[in-house]
Write an enzyme that holds these catalytic residues in place. Structure first.
Site, PDB file in Angstrom:
ATOM      1  N   HIS A   1     -14.173 -37.132 -25.898  1.00  0.00           N
ATOM      2  CA  HIS A   1     -13.890 -38.467 -25.383  1.00  0.00           C
ATOM      3  C   HIS A   1     -14.978 -39.008 -24.464  1.00  0.00           C
ATOM      4  CE1 HIS A   1     -12.380 -41.049 -22.113  1.00  0.00           C
ATOM      5  NE2 HIS A   1     -11.895 -41.729 -23.113  1.00  0.00           N
TER       6      HIS A   1
ATOM      7  N   LYS B   1       0.831  -1.205   0.000  1.00  0.00           N
ATOM      8  CA  LYS B   1       0.000   0.000   0.000  1.00  0.00           C
ATOM      9  C   LYS B   1       0.864   1.253   0.000  1.00  0.00           C
ATOM     10  CE  LYS B   1      -4.051  -0.139   2.172  1.00  0.00           C
ATOM     11  NZ  LYS B   1      -3.903  -1.404   2.813  1.00  0.00           N
TER      12      LYS B   1
END
Length: 882
Positions: A840, A22
């Protein structure tokens, strides 16, 4: 950093270690032209370190914290309270205290301040610690400032901060805390601005939340906010919320929650002009930081102040492009049933194998691009052809329904239609090249006897794999890598040229059987059975072969016990040593000789093969022994074939009862015969590709072994962190940059945690669409790919090597590729998060005759292991019954 306190003007993003995320971002903001940042200073991490080091007990408390069970609320609460109470009662050393007071007086002792934590692991591109520590607002006076700084230090050990660090792999003693002391602004309006849409990810949209009073009310979620969305300085959306409360500063310090007068509750917090001005500031900040930003802002007296900016950590990365066109990228992983992150070598091999958009055969394709460790197909060039715009979504429906719907949605959009160039025409040369295959498909459907097709494909695969092996054995070193690149570049055209005429005929006949059944009879009830147990499917044969292995193993109790605790390094030696091992060994070796190159996520050559980690198959073998009678898997396959024959006979008999029944019956008999003769070839291309990828992997590991022998690599697997061109360079120069390995390992760990989208635009927008199925309330929608309805226990399996299933369970998985086939004889139904009609799982489910629904978003999260569920494979949804 030697001082304890730094003014914002003294710090920038390089100050992270000293002032935390920050603080570093605030300092950097002060260097952005035209951005107003309230003044202030940072109490550096050095101050925190020297503060806690005055305590003789702190180190012991920290060590005890690492031993607590973060899942125990009481244990967590007690440990956190103990840590915080200790720090809040600790005296601040005089040198630190004096520097804080000096900085406070210099900034203005008459002002009120906001005091916030700034952790060294906070507000980073790969992790956001936002909200983990405490914030103190409207703080006035010397003693209150000092007390709030100390409370900020102590808040490094809030319960939520402790849990967050443990879950994200941060050591408690590795995260240090700085404190930001910033002049308070008393705004009429405040809020949050994202320079990318936080919902869709669109990087071109600035999204602003605004409400009355201080921004803490909005951040903490206690008030509603107006929403403004801008794109290119144009207001796209304005959504005014009812703002019933706001938080304001109190004259005597602290804050108070205030009810807003009813006539102001629905008034816009910002004017359109203010929203546009704010969005422009957001773009300036984003440009300065070089990435999308999450920005806290406030408005006081028509002046906009920026009080914080941090990277947005939740956005999926966008595939790189170098033009201003609107691109649509389709997930390659969703189409190939492998959505996990890949290492650089796996990505490089696949990009080399794609034969389009390449500067040379050895180059990597420009159509297949990496983002977040996954590959995405740039469909932009394809969509420039009007005919492909019509056909491509239909093709994708067979691969993944949601992917097909996403493309349809994109094509309909006004911004795509405006950006799309005049329709391109397919070159006659391409049509001419495709004509022989199209003619062969037609011939296979109409009159050719296809009984030799399977044998022809098997022979083709064997010959070509042996040919490639011989070519790669003839060379070594960098020449070997060049030969790999050349072999890869022709692999896909070679196999699809060979298989196209068969697969095209198999898919078209399936669609014709379905369409003509519905046209002539009004339904297609026999369709599901007709696809059961076709001949020649190499993946089905692999599943049957593993069942044979299980049947041999079941006769030897000592082998069963051995498998439960076997490890990969000593698997074969240990098997020989147990009673019955000599009987089991030849059967296992025969299976691994034929199928050992397979594995989960097998399109990525850096993923382990069964040959390398044989224990991956142990759960499937043990589940088979537990739940399937000896020989049952073979009998069920034969029963499936008989059921298919009976279904075909029923369908033909029904057709004979209709007008012109003889003609219809003969046509349908031909279609069924062609379909069943050829659909088994569906898995052959993957079988061919995987054998070649395994061959490439073995060759590359051989070359990596040579690099290990001379000390360039520490182990052969380090080669996975490099692309093919880079490997060629490493072999040629006999040098490697180890920093590259470290950096890519860190990226891979980050990418593993990402959830890849099915489709994303070059603007970063993730397009989401709903499945086409109409579902009952509360049901999970997907694509119906294998008809029928079944109820049973959900077995949620994320990794094949952890699979434990009983006969009759319903398999719920992120996806299934051929490696998952051994579980299908046990499954009563199938649910996957990705897939389509011809992928598949769908094909194998139809062969086994089990209901299946694929493309169910977040199925493995929404369905809990052990829950009773109902799978409707006819209509395409899943219901949770308990």
């Amino acid at each position: 950093m030697k001082k304890y306190v730094y003014d914002f003007s003294e710090i920038d993003r390089s100050s992270l270690a000293g002032v935390g995320g920050k603080g570093a971002n605030l300092g950097e903001l002060c260097h952005v032209p035209g951005i107003a940042v309230p003044g202030g200073f940072c109490v550096a991490t050095k101050a925190y370190r020297d503060f806690v080091n005055t305590s003789a007990e702190f180190a012991a408390l920290l060590k005890s914290l690492a031993l607590i069970n973060a899942e125990s609320p009481e244990e967590l609460k007690t440990a956190g309270q103990r840590m915080r109470a200790h720090l809040e009662n600790l005296d601040i050393p005089a040198p630190i205290l004096q520097e804080i007071i000096r900085a406070w007086r210099k900034t203005g002792s008459q002002h009120a301040y906001a005091i916030r934590s700034s952790a060294t692991a906070e507000d980073l591109p790969g992790a956001s610690f936002a909200g983990q520590q405490d914030t103190f607002l409207n703080i006035e006076g010397e003693q209150n400032i000092l007390d709030s700084v100390r409370k900020c230090w102590a808040s490094l050990f809030t319960d939520r901060a402790i849990v967050y660090r443990q879950k994200n792999g941060f050591e408690h003693d590795q995260v240090l805390l700085a404190v930001v002391v910033q002049r308070m602004v008393f705004p009429e309006v405040s809020g949050i601005m994202f320079t990318a849409d936080p919902v869709t990810g669109n990087r071109k949209i600035v999204s602003i939340d605004a409400s009355f009073g201080l921004g803490e009310a909005l951040v903490s979620g206690i008030v509603s906010a107006d929403l403004y969305q801008m794109k290119s300085d144009k207001l796209l959306k304005k959504q005014i919320a009812r703002k019933e409360t706001a938080i304001y500063a109190r004259p005597e310090g602290g804050t108070v929650r205030v009810e807003i007068q009813s006539e102001r509750q629905t008034a816009p917090a910002l004017s359109d002009e203010q929203a546009v001005r704010l969005a422009r500031m957001g773009r300036s900040i984003e440009e300065h930081f070089g990435s999308p930003q999450d920005i806290e802002w406030c408005l006081a007296g028509n002046e906009i102040f920026i009080v914080q900016s941090r990277p947005v950590t939740t956005l999926y990365p966008v595939p790189p492009v170098h033009d201003n066109k609107l691109h649509l990228f389709a997930s390659f992983g969703h189409a190939q049933m492998m959505t996990e992150a890949m290492k650089p070598l796996g990505i490089s091999v696949l990009r080399t194998a794609v034969p389009f958009s390449k500067s040379s055969p050895r180059a990597e394709s420009g159509l297949l691009l990496e983002a977040g460790g996954r590959l995405f197909l740039d469909t932009t060039q394809l969509l420039e052809y009007p005919q492909l715009r019509k056909r491509l979504p239909e093709i994708l429906f067979n691969v993944d329904e949601l992917l097909g719907r996403t493309m349809q949605e994109f094509i309909r959009r006004e911004d795509f239609r405006e950006a799309a160039p005049p329709g391109k025409k397919v070159k006659f040369a391409l049509v001419k090249k495709a004509f022989p295959t199209a003619f062969a498909i037609l011939r296979n459907i109409l009159y050719r006897e296809n009984y030799r097709a399977i044998d022809e494909m098997n022979r083709f695969i064997t010959e070509k794999v042996n040919e490639n092996r011989a070519k790669l054995q003839e060379v070594s070193g960098a020449d070997r890598i060049m030969q790999i690149q050349e072999r890869l570049s022709v692999m896909l055209p070679m196999v699809f040229a060979a298989v196209g005429q068969y697969m095209g005929a198999a898919i078209i006949t399936y669609k014709l059987i379905e369409g003509l059944s519905k046209k002539w009879l009004g339904d297609a009830v026999e369709l599901g059975s007709i696809s059961k147990s076709p001949p020649g499917n190499v993946t089905t044969e692999m599943g049957l072969a593993l069942g044979d292995v299980a049947d041999v193993v079941r006769n030897h109790p000592a082998v069963i016990e051995y498998l439960k605790q076997a490890n990969d390094a000593t698997f074969w030696e240990g098997l020989k040593a147990v009673p019955g091992g000599e009987d089991v060994l030849p059967v296992c070796l025969s299976f691994f000789e034929r199928y050992g190159m397979r594995g989960t996520g097998e399109i990525d050559i850096t993923r382990p093969r069964w040959r390398e980690v044989p224990t991956q198959l142990v759960p499937a073998i043990l589940s088979h022994i537990k739940s399937v009678r000896p020989g049952q898997h073979r009998l069920e396959f034969l029963a499936g074939r008989q059921e298919a024959e009976l279904a075909a006979a029923r369908l033909v008999a029904r057709l004979r009862q209709t007008p012109r029944g003889g003609f219809k019956a003969r046509r349908m008999q031909r279609l069924i015969k062609v379909h069943r003769s050829l659909i088994g070839i569906r898995e052959h291309p993957k079988y061919f590709i995987v054998q070649n990828l395994d061959l490439v992997k073995q060759i590359i590991l051989q070359e990596a072994g040579k690099l290990v022998a001379v000390g360039i690599l520490k182990n052969p697997q380090e080669i996975f962190w490099f692309s093919l061109p880079e490997i060629k360079e490493i072999i040629a120069t006999q040098r490697v940059d180890r920093r590259v390995i470290t950096k890519r390992q860190e990226k891979f760990r980050h990418d593993e945690k990402l959830t890849p989208p099915r489709a994303i635009t070059s603007e970063g927008e993730i397009i989401t669409v709903k499945p086409g199925a109409q579902v009952p309330p509360g049901a999970l929608a997907g694509s119906p790919v294998s008809a029928g309805t079944v109820e049973g226990r959900a077995r949620v399996i994320l990794k094949l090597e952890e699979a434990k299933m009983d006969q009759g369970d319903i398999l719920v998985a992120p996806y299934t590729d051929p490696a998952w086939t051994p579980l299908f004889p046990l499954a009563a139904g199938l649910v996957t998060e990705v897939g389509g009609l011809m992928t598949h799982g769908a094909v194998v489910a139809r062969e086994y005759g089990i209901p299946a629904v694929v493309g169910v978003d977040n199925a493995t999260r929404n369905i809990k292991d052990g829950q009773k569920i109902r799978v409707d494979g006819t209509r395409g949804f899943v219901e949770i019954l308990e």
